[in-house]
Design an enzyme around this catalytic site. Structure first.
Site: not given
Length: 251
Positions: A97, A193, A223
């Site tokens: 991320s 996600d 995610h």
């Protein structure tokens, strides 16, 4: 756990000794080095005799400082400082991320320190293309006037988004200029996600230039990307990068 100091903050990290090139895990926005992916990859590294580093940015986890005081540039400099202090030579950097954004910043500005990249739902430019682009005119006005804004989070307490986070992030944007990645790159992305869309992964793949880049989409992965099969895919991706470097999967 060990620490170094940067800019008045103690930065916590954990090193697993082993053979190089080592592997570095960089976590996401408001995450810490004790997350599922970091610990699973550390276990893989230990089993395979591979050097491994996980760390907490300032304002995250066991490191000093406050989260609301930080910005992308601070956390990038934190990661770089720990890498420079405790590793030798090029590293395979695994960025999750926001950690993917930070890994890409290191690759852009310090390519000699990067042997290869594995990104997991990489979120380059999310302060601009995610938060700022998604704010209403009222939210933008309040952020500029009050200096911060609380937004809901799927991972617990609301996130405090500061004016400095947005404005400083504009100096770190990667998708508006050349991005050359001259080493093996493996990008992983879940189709379910809700935080980083598949479109972001496609945009990064199309924007970046390099001789050995692949994007793997995992249908239904969210995610967190922390189910057993997803963790195994992360490990295989690191092994693939190492194999491309002539190291083989393990030693």
């Amino acid at each position: 756990m060990a620490t170094i100091e940067r800019n008045g903050n103690v930065l916590a990290h954990h090193v697993t000794p082993g053979e190089g090139p080592g592997v570095v895990f960089l976590g996401g926005f408001k995450s810490d080095m004790n997350g599922t992916k970091a610990l699973a990859l550390e276990d893989w590294a230990r089993r395979n005799g591979r050097a491994f580093l996980r760390l907490d940015y300032s304002g995250h986890g066991a490191s000093g400082g406050t989260f609301a005081a930080g910005a992308i540039g601070d956390w990038y400099e934190d990661a770089l400082a720990v890498i420079e202090a405790v590793t030798a030579g090029p590293q395979v950097i695994v960025g999750s991320s926001m950690g993917g954004w930070i890994a890409l910043l290191i690759a852009r500005h310090h390519p000699a320190r990067v042997a290869g990249l594995v990104t997991i739902a990489a979120a380059p430019d999310f302060t601009e293309d995610g938060y700022w682009a998604g704010f209403s005119e009222d939210q933008r006005a309040r952020l500029l006037a009050e200096g911060q804004l609380s937004v809901p989070s799927d991972y617990g307490d609301p996130y405090v988004i500061t004016r400095r986070l947005i404005e400083e992030g504009r100096d770190r944007l990667l998708l508006r200029g050349p991005l050359h990645l001259p080493f093996p790159v493996r990008m992983l992305q879940g189709t379910a996600d809700d935080a980083v869309p598949v479109a972001t992964a496609m945009r990064l793949l199309e924007h970046a230039e390099g001789p050995d880049m692949r994007l793997t989409l995992v249908k239904g992965a969210d995610h967190r990307f922390s189910a057993p099969d997803e963790l195994a895919l992360i490990e295989r991706s690191v092994e693939d990068v190492l194999a491309r470097l002539g190291e083989g999967q393990t030693k």
